[in-house]
Design a protein around this motif. Structure first.
Motif, PDB file in Angstrom:
ATOM      1  N   LEU A   4       0.847  -1.190   0.000  1.00  0.00           N
ATOM      2  CA  LEU A   4       0.000   0.000   0.000  1.00  0.00           C
ATOM      3  C   LEU A   4       0.891   1.251   0.000  1.00  0.00           C
ATOM      4  O   LEU A   4       1.767   1.397   0.848  1.00  0.00           O
ATOM      5  N   VAL A  28       0.779   5.498   0.144  1.00  0.00           N
ATOM      6  CA  VAL A  28      -0.068   6.635   0.525  1.00  0.00           C
ATOM      7  C   VAL A  28       0.625   7.921   0.074  1.00  0.00           C
ATOM      8  O   VAL A  28       1.801   8.153   0.406  1.00  0.00           O
ATOM      9  N   LEU A  49      -4.521   6.526  -2.087  1.00  0.00           N
ATOM     10  CA  LEU A  49      -4.023   5.219  -1.664  1.00  0.00           C
ATOM     11  C   LEU A  49      -3.940   4.315  -2.892  1.00  0.00           C
ATOM     12  O   LEU A  49      -4.937   4.146  -3.615  1.00  0.00           O
ATOM     13  N   CYS A  75      -2.762   0.477  -4.351  1.00  0.00           N
ATOM     14  CA  CYS A  75      -2.382  -0.896  -4.033  1.00  0.00           C
ATOM     15  C   CYS A  75      -1.476  -1.406  -5.160  1.00  0.00           C
ATOM     16  O   CYS A  75      -1.910  -1.541  -6.312  1.00  0.00           O
ATOM     17  N   PHE A 110      -9.951  -2.121   0.016  1.00  0.00           N
ATOM     18  CA  PHE A 110      -9.185  -1.287   0.957  1.00  0.00           C
ATOM     19  C   PHE A 110      -9.856  -1.351   2.332  1.00  0.00           C
ATOM     20  O   PHE A 110     -11.093  -1.372   2.436  1.00  0.00           O
ATOM     21  N   TYR A 165      -4.630   1.575   7.674  1.00  0.00           N
ATOM     22  CA  TYR A 165      -5.129   1.226   6.337  1.00  0.00           C
ATOM     23  C   TYR A 165      -4.303   0.075   5.744  1.00  0.00           C
ATOM     24  O   TYR A 165      -3.095  -0.035   5.985  1.00  0.00           O
ATOM     25  N   CYS A 194      -4.553  -2.689   1.942  1.00  0.00           N
ATOM     26  CA  CYS A 194      -5.271  -3.089   0.723  1.00  0.00           C
ATOM     27  C   CYS A 194      -5.150  -4.602   0.537  1.00  0.00           C
ATOM     28  O   CYS A 194      -4.188  -5.227   1.022  1.00  0.00           O
TER      29      CYS A 194
END
Length: 275
Positions: free
Chosen positions: A7, A9, A23, A25, A40, A70, A72
């Motif tokens: 992931l 960001v 975000l 993946c 997600f 967070y 994914c």
């Protein structure tokens, strides 16, 4: 088959409120023709379905409520193979706003030796950092006469003196990992050292001068009165004595014992007798 996803960001995992977050993946596929779906998660709860390309999740304006962990997940649609990325903590910071300086002392005139406590407050702001100023010069923490509390929001001057006279204010900042800085400044409060005013000192000096002058006048008056009393003593006259009788007796007094009258019945001569 495919590798564990990663992931990403952007612009950073720690941002200020209102900024956009993206975000993504990312996955390396062993078989390019594999059919994949993406999910997600925030704090292990699946978020809404992403668009058809599936690998990007947008947050148009970050707010404090979206902070969390967070990850994914990729799902191979034919065989149902699922792989999830490591979690990344996303933190949304509130910019500092509306700094206010509060004094815990009544008034702005301080007695020598009095304790002065100032508190810097902000309406909102994540992890605020405080800087204190006197006459626009930053104050050092931990001096002999003052200190700042652990959170930085309170300035304590233990014993106010002339060196502490001036105008105080505080500045509050917070920083993001992407170099963004927010800064707010409070209004100033001026403090003076309480003491006798110049007019009071002049009045006190005049009072002492007048008091001294009145004492001198009183002493002079007493001396004059005493001299006047000594000079008012009356001495009685004495008649001269015949030269053959020796020195005249002291304290001789005379009294009228008779008088002779002439034809007009007026006293012609007075007759004295020694008493």
């Amino acid at each position: 088959r495919f590798a564990k996803p990663v992931l990403r960001v952007e612009p950073a995992a720690e941002v200020f409120e209102g900024l956009q977050l993206v975000l993504t993946c990312i996955i390396k596929m062993a078989r390019p023709l594999a059919q994949l779906r993406y999910l997600f998660y925030r704090d292990s709860i699946a978020l809404e379905v992403v668009p058809s390309d599936g690998s990007v999740f947008n947050i148009s304006a970050a707010t404090a409520i979206i902070s969390g962990n967070y990850a994914c997940e990729t799902i191979e649609t034919i065989y149902g193979l699922r792989k999830r990325s490591d979690y990344i903590h996303i933190s949304v910071k509130l910019p500092v706003a509306d700094a206010v300086l509060i004094s815990h002392t009544n008034g702005t005139e301080m007695w020598a030796g009095e304790t002065l406590v100032l508190r810097c407050l902000v309406r909102e702001g994540t992890e605020p950092q405080f800087v204190w100023y006197r006459d626009n010069v930053p104050l050092r923490n931990g001096t002999a006469s003052s200190h700042v509390t652990a959170d930085g929001g309170e300035l304590v001057i233990h014993s106010f003196r002339r060196d502490n006279v001036g105008r105080y204010h505080c500045a509050v900042i917070n920083k993001g990992t992407n170099g963004t800085i927010f800064n707010v400044t409070s209004d100033c409060i001026g403090f003076t050292l309480r003491g006798p005013s110049y007019s009071t000192e002049i009045a006190a000096s005049l009072f002492l001068v007048l008091l001294f002058a009145s004492l001198i006048a009183s002493v002079c008056f007493i001396h004059r009165k005493r001299d006047a009393g000594n000079s008012s003593t009356v001495s009685h006259p004495s008649r001269p004595q015949p030269s053959g009788e020796g020195p005249a007796a002291s304290n001789v007094e005379y009294a009228v014992v008779g008088a002779t009258y002439n034809a007009e019945n007026t006293a012609a001569d007075l007759v004295y007798s020694v008493v």
